[in-house]
Enzyme design. Structure first.
Site, PDB file in Angstrom:
ATOM      1  N   TYR A  44     139.091 -23.821  50.953  1.00 59.37           N
ATOM      2  CA  TYR A  44     138.202 -22.962  51.733  1.00 59.37           C
ATOM      3  C   TYR A  44     138.886 -22.574  53.033  1.00 59.37           C
ATOM      4  O   TYR A  44     139.930 -23.111  53.410  1.00 59.37           O
ATOM      5  CB  TYR A  44     136.865 -23.664  52.012  1.00 59.37           C
ATOM      6  CG  TYR A  44     136.914 -24.700  53.111  1.00 59.37           C
ATOM      7  CD1 TYR A  44     136.426 -24.414  54.385  1.00 59.37           C
ATOM      8  CD2 TYR A  44     137.446 -25.974  52.886  1.00 59.37           C
ATOM      9  CE1 TYR A  44     136.467 -25.362  55.398  1.00 59.37           C
ATOM     10  CE2 TYR A  44     137.495 -26.920  53.886  1.00 59.37           C
ATOM     11  CZ  TYR A  44     137.005 -26.605  55.141  1.00 59.37           C
ATOM     12  OH  TYR A  44     137.062 -27.549  56.144  1.00 59.37           O
ATOM     13  N   ARG A  63     147.487 -19.281  55.586  1.00 63.68           N
ATOM     14  CA  ARG A  63     147.134 -20.669  55.253  1.00 63.68           C
ATOM     15  C   ARG A  63     146.402 -20.728  53.920  1.00 63.68           C
ATOM     16  O   ARG A  63     146.611 -21.673  53.129  1.00 63.68           O
ATOM     17  CB  ARG A  63     146.286 -21.307  56.360  1.00 63.68           C
ATOM     18  CG  ARG A  63     145.986 -22.774  56.081  1.00 63.68           C
ATOM     19  CD  ARG A  63     145.412 -23.498  57.279  1.00 63.68           C
ATOM     20  NE  ARG A  63     144.096 -23.011  57.674  1.00 63.68           N
ATOM     21  CZ  ARG A  63     143.381 -23.528  58.667  1.00 63.68           C
ATOM     22  NH1 ARG A  63     143.857 -24.548  59.366  1.00 63.68           N
ATOM     23  NH2 ARG A  63     142.197 -23.035  58.979  1.00 63.68           N
ATOM     24  N   ARG A 109     134.514 -29.732  31.295  1.00 68.71           N
ATOM     25  CA  ARG A 109     134.738 -30.801  32.262  1.00 68.71           C
ATOM     26  C   ARG A 109     135.765 -31.794  31.739  1.00 68.71           C
ATOM     27  O   ARG A 109     135.503 -32.595  30.842  1.00 68.71           O
ATOM     28  CB  ARG A 109     133.429 -31.525  32.595  1.00 68.71           C
ATOM     29  CG  ARG A 109     133.603 -32.506  33.753  1.00 68.71           C
ATOM     30  CD  ARG A 109     132.374 -33.381  33.965  1.00 68.71           C
ATOM     31  NE  ARG A 109     132.551 -34.233  35.135  1.00 68.71           N
ATOM     32  CZ  ARG A 109     133.289 -35.350  35.180  1.00 68.71           C
ATOM     33  NH1 ARG A 109     133.940 -35.742  34.088  1.00 68.71           N
ATOM     34  NH2 ARG A 109     133.395 -36.041  36.307  1.00 68.71           N
ATOM     35  N   HIS A 111     139.478 -33.910  33.579  1.00 71.59           N
ATOM     36  CA  HIS A 111     140.216 -34.078  34.816  1.00 71.59           C
ATOM     37  C   HIS A 111     141.473 -33.218  34.868  1.00 71.59           C
ATOM     38  O   HIS A 111     141.868 -32.758  35.936  1.00 71.59           O
ATOM     39  CB  HIS A 111     140.588 -35.552  35.024  1.00 71.59           C
ATOM     40  CG  HIS A 111     139.427 -36.393  35.466  1.00 71.59           C
ATOM     41  ND1 HIS A 111     138.348 -36.653  34.667  1.00 71.59           N
ATOM     42  CD2 HIS A 111     139.181 -37.020  36.648  1.00 71.59           C
ATOM     43  CE1 HIS A 111     137.480 -37.418  35.314  1.00 71.59           C
ATOM     44  NE2 HIS A 111     137.960 -37.655  36.528  1.00 71.59           N
ATOM     45  N   LYS A 157     143.431 -27.803  52.957  1.00 71.00           N
ATOM     46  CA  LYS A 157     142.060 -27.483  53.375  1.00 71.00           C
ATOM     47  C   LYS A 157     141.187 -27.342  52.130  1.00 71.00           C
ATOM     48  O   LYS A 157     140.794 -26.241  51.728  1.00 71.00           O
ATOM     49  CB  LYS A 157     142.044 -26.210  54.225  1.00 71.00           C
ATOM     50  CG  LYS A 157     140.782 -26.037  55.059  1.00 71.00           C
ATOM     51  CD  LYS A 157     140.952 -24.894  56.045  1.00 71.00           C
ATOM     52  CE  LYS A 157     139.685 -24.633  56.841  1.00 71.00           C
ATOM     53  NZ  LYS A 157     139.356 -25.720  57.784  1.00 71.00           N
ATOM     54  N   GLU A 190     142.591 -36.801  64.629  1.00 72.87           N
ATOM     55  CA  GLU A 190     141.919 -35.515  64.807  1.00 72.87           C
ATOM     56  C   GLU A 190     140.428 -35.729  64.612  1.00 72.87           C
ATOM     57  O   GLU A 190     139.980 -36.824  64.242  1.00 72.87           O
ATOM     58  CB  GLU A 190     142.452 -34.469  63.828  1.00 72.87           C
ATOM     59  CG  GLU A 190     142.233 -34.820  62.361  1.00 72.87           C
ATOM     60  CD  GLU A 190     142.834 -33.802  61.409  1.00 72.87           C
ATOM     61  OE1 GLU A 190     143.224 -32.708  61.865  1.00 72.87           O
ATOM     62  OE2 GLU A 190     142.901 -34.084  60.197  1.00 72.87           O
ATOM     63  N   LEU A 214     145.267 -31.705  59.499  1.00 76.47           N
ATOM     64  CA  LEU A 214     145.193 -30.301  59.106  1.00 76.47           C
ATOM     65  C   LEU A 214     145.995 -29.452  60.085  1.00 76.47           C
ATOM     66  O   LEU A 214     145.826 -29.591  61.303  1.00 76.47           O
ATOM     67  CB  LEU A 214     143.732 -29.831  59.099  1.00 76.47           C
ATOM     68  CG  LEU A 214     143.531 -28.366  58.710  1.00 76.47           C
ATOM     69  CD1 LEU A 214     143.753 -28.181  57.219  1.00 76.47           C
ATOM     70  CD2 LEU A 214     142.141 -27.883  59.102  1.00 76.47           C
TER      71      LEU A 214
END
Length: 298
Positions: A44, A63, A109, A111, A157, A190, A214
């Site tokens: 995101y 990014r 579904r 992995h 992220k 952070e 990050l």
């Protein structure tokens, strides 16, 4: 439609772009077999819009591209950028945020990753932003220290933010604005959604980049602003025991911008300018930050 009563007007007014099609955000529907929903298999990004213009847009888009590569999600950052700019323009919102979420897509579904034929799901939405941080940027905020329980790839992220949510909730329960992650040896890293900077003897210091942190876009901007203001800035570890002796402390983020911290874990920050008050280096950088916004988003 039966709307969740917790949705405020900004959510109701948000315009989304779902896989290239614009619609109200509340009309977007996502399959329960989407890997972002099942596994957090998604990245995101958030971009701030000032006066109808995205701030630090290309840095954020770059990014996104790096994170897509790290997770091998086959999405085109250039297409995403074009959709975002169109959605901002069509939304009509002048003060807003752009939210991106790109998942690996919908698949059975399991992995292991699905076949490359599965298309990513690409969500972008633009919603009005009503700044909740203005008073804290002026007078300073507070924080608590918490153990770092996150996974080992905080440089990505991703949408796996449960540990961040737990930390933010701890801060809220303590009546604070942020929680700062701390390693077992007392090294500060952070915040749950911010980068951390300290000031000592007129010089700024922040944690070095690595998989534990990050690479914040606002963090990157602070390096440029410090250079333009002739403020020394170095990367190095900040320890819990340093809090009582540093001059200033501040956090940065896309929505937070640059916010001083005047108290952490009950320790008043600021031995030079008076404990519990924002200091002069933070104010200089805040002024430079506003000038940068004005230059890019006139």
């Amino acid at each position: 439609m039966n709307l969740n009563p917790t949705f405020d007007d900004s959510v109701r007014q948000a315009l989304a772009n779902w896989n290239g099609v614009e619609m109200p955000l509340l009309d977007v529907r996502v399959s329960v077999l989407d890997r972002g929903f099942l596994f957090g298999d998604a990245i995101y990004e958030v971009i701030r819009v000032y006066r109808g213009r995205p701030f630090l847009f290309q840095d954020h888009i770059d990014r996104i591209g790096r994170n897509l590569e790290k997770l091998n999600i086959r999405s085109d950052k250039t297409v995403l950028a074009e959709r975002a700019l169109k959605t901002v323009a069509h939304s009509g919102h002048q003060e807003a945020t752009i939210y991106f979420q790109i998942t690996r897509g919908e698949a059975k579904r399991t992995h292991t990753f699905p076949s490359p034929a599965v298309s990513p799901n690409e969500l972008i939405y633009v919603q009005p932003f009503r700044d909740p941080y203005a008073e804290k940027r002026e007078n300073g905020g507070t924080a608590i220290l918490i153990p770092d329980i996150r996974w080992k790839r905080c440089d990505i992220k991703s949408t796996n933010l449960l540990a961040n949510c737990l930390g933010a909730e701890q801060a809220k329960a303590a009546g604070c604005d942020e929680a700062i992650y701390m390693e077992p040896d007392g090294v500060l890293i952070e915040g749950t959604h911010t980068s951390l900077f300290a000031v000592r003897d007129g010089a700024v210091q922040t944690s070095p980049l690595g998989t534990h942190i990050l690479p914040g876009i606002t963090r990157k901007l602070i390096f440029r602003l410090a250079a333009s203001e002739n403020i020394p800035l170095t990367e190095g570890q900040l320890h819990r025991d340093d809090l009582s002796s540093i001059d200033e402390l501040f956090i940065t983020g896309t929505s937070t911008e640059l916010m001083p911290l005047v108290e952490v874990d009950g320790i008043a920050i600021g031995k030079q300018h008076g404990p519990g008050r924002p200091g002069p280096i933070v104010k200089r950088l805040q002024n430079a930050y506003r000038e940068a916004i004005q230059a890019e988003c006139p």
